[in-house]
Motif scaffolding. Structure first.
Motif, short mmCIF file in Angstrom:
data_model
loop_
_atom_site.label_atom_id
_atom_site.label_comp_id
_atom_site.label_asym_id
_atom_site.label_seq_id
_atom_site.Cartn_x
_atom_site.Cartn_y
_atom_site.Cartn_z
N ARG A 85 40.80 29.95 34.51
CA ARG A 85 42.43 29.77 34.18
C ARG A 85 42.73 30.54 32.85
NH1 ARG A 85 39.90 25.19 35.95
NH2 ARG A 85 38.54 24.58 34.19
N PHE A 123 55.92 22.06 39.34
CA PHE A 123 54.92 21.51 38.87
C PHE A 123 55.10 19.98 38.36
CE2 PHE A 123 54.35 25.65 39.05
CZ PHE A 123 52.79 25.93 39.55
N GLY A 140 42.60 20.44 35.72
CA GLY A 140 43.76 20.49 36.89
C GLY A 140 44.90 20.70 36.44
N GLN A 143 45.00 24.40 34.98
CA GLN A 143 45.24 25.34 36.31
C GLN A 143 46.46 25.49 36.84
OE1 GLN A 143 42.55 27.30 38.12
NE2 GLN A 143 44.69 28.22 38.34
N MET A 144 47.25 24.25 36.56
CA MET A 144 48.68 24.59 37.11
C MET A 144 49.56 25.37 35.82
SD MET A 144 49.38 20.48 38.19
CE MET A 144 48.44 19.57 39.25
N ILE A 147 48.90 29.03 36.79
CA ILE A 147 49.68 29.45 38.03
C ILE A 147 51.10 29.42 37.65
CG2 ILE A 147 50.52 28.96 40.21
CD1 ILE A 147 47.65 27.29 40.65
N PRO A 163 40.83 29.42 41.92
CA PRO A 163 41.62 28.38 41.44
C PRO A 163 40.90 26.87 41.64
CG PRO A 163 42.75 28.85 43.41
CD PRO A 163 41.47 29.94 43.13
N SER A 164 40.01 26.63 42.34
CA SER A 164 39.22 25.36 42.45
C SER A 164 38.23 25.11 41.68
CB SER A 164 38.97 25.03 43.82
OG SER A 164 37.94 25.80 44.48
N GLU A 174 45.41 18.85 45.44
CA GLU A 174 46.80 19.14 44.94
C GLU A 174 46.89 20.48 44.67
OE1 GLU A 174 49.50 17.27 41.07
OE2 GLU A 174 47.26 16.54 41.39
N ILE A 175 46.32 21.31 44.22
CA ILE A 175 46.43 22.77 43.82
C ILE A 175 46.66 23.36 44.97
CG2 ILE A 175 45.33 24.74 42.82
CD1 ILE A 175 46.23 22.95 40.65
N ILE A 178 50.17 22.84 46.33
CA ILE A 178 51.02 23.63 45.46
C ILE A 178 51.11 25.16 46.11
CG2 ILE A 178 51.34 24.80 43.25
CD1 ILE A 178 50.34 22.22 41.95
#
Length: 245
Positions: A85, A123, A140, A143-144, A147, A163-164, A174-175, A178
């Protein structure tokens, strides 16, 4: 849109990318999977202008990129969402997002408010947290933010590096949702991911990377049925490199 031919990148005296080639078409999501040390992050770093290749070609929209430099790659439309991130923890969510548009702040300043609203709409979990310090958010949500910051650059190609990593399974789902939504909206994406099962569920095409080379490619559906991928990356404990030798 993006094509790499015989790319070679070194870290010191160690050759990490070994005559690597691949392509990315406009509007598709390509996943790159592989074990730790395969060179996935080095590939993204080279495309982002962080690492300088010693040989090979990078072609973007049919034009050769002669000197990939990070700031210029962003201006061209290639944006990297880095591994783990790397948000600015002491800054607010809004300020983190504005940093993603630093290269066009003076030119498009009037557009930034509109862009912020459009990105935040993608988001819902971040809405209402615009003034929260990024460091106080969960992994989480961070991370959003990362992005969303990448999207503020208005990229032609959005690249995501693992990203996970460090996220709970429900957050990973969820990511990935997106990312699927972004792809459906026309965003072109390169997804580097160790969670092969999650990547295969959302990607259009997949490359398997081993020791600095692409050793296997196909659609996500094809690779999900491929026993080599199943054994090596979906929990069977199989060593794929021996099969591909």
């Amino acid at each position: 849109m993006l094509e790499v031919r015989n790319l070679q990148t070194y870290h010191g005296k160690i050759r990490v990318l070994r005559e690597l080639s691949f392509r990315l078409d406009d509007g598709e999501m390509v996943a790159i999977i592989g074990a730790n040390g395969a060179g996935k992050s080095t590939l993204l770093g080279t495309l982002a202008g962080i690492y300088k290749p010693r040989a090979g070609e990078i072609l973007f929209n049919g034009q050769a990129v002669k000197r990939p430099v990070a700031e210029e790659m962003v201006r061209m439309g290639i944006s990297l969402v880095p591994e783990r991130r790397q948000v600015f923890e002491s800054m607010t969510v809004t300020d983190n997002l504005l940093l993603g548009a630093y290269h066009r702040y003076s030119k498009d300043k009037k557009e930034l408010s509109k862009d912020l609203q459009e990105v935040m709409a993608l988001f819902p979990a971040l809405q209402g947290k615009e003034h929260h310090l990024a460091g106080t958010l969960s992994g989480g949500l961070q991370q959003m933010v990362a992005i969303a910051r990448g999207l503020m650059a208005r990229p032609r190609v959005l690249m995501l590096d693992e990203p996970s990593v460090g996220l709970a399974p429900m957050i990973v789902k969820e990511i990935m949702g997106i990312l699927r939504n972004l792809r459906e909206r026309g965003t072109t994406i390169i997804l580097v991911e160790q969670n092969a099962r999650a990547a295969l569920k959302v990607a259009d095409r997949v490359y398997v990377m081993e020791r600095g080379r692409m050793v296997l490619t196909g659609t996500a559906e094809e690779l999900l049925r491929d026993p080599r991928v199943e054994h090596a990356y979906l929990g069977k404990g199989y060593h794929m490199e021996a099969e591909l030798a």
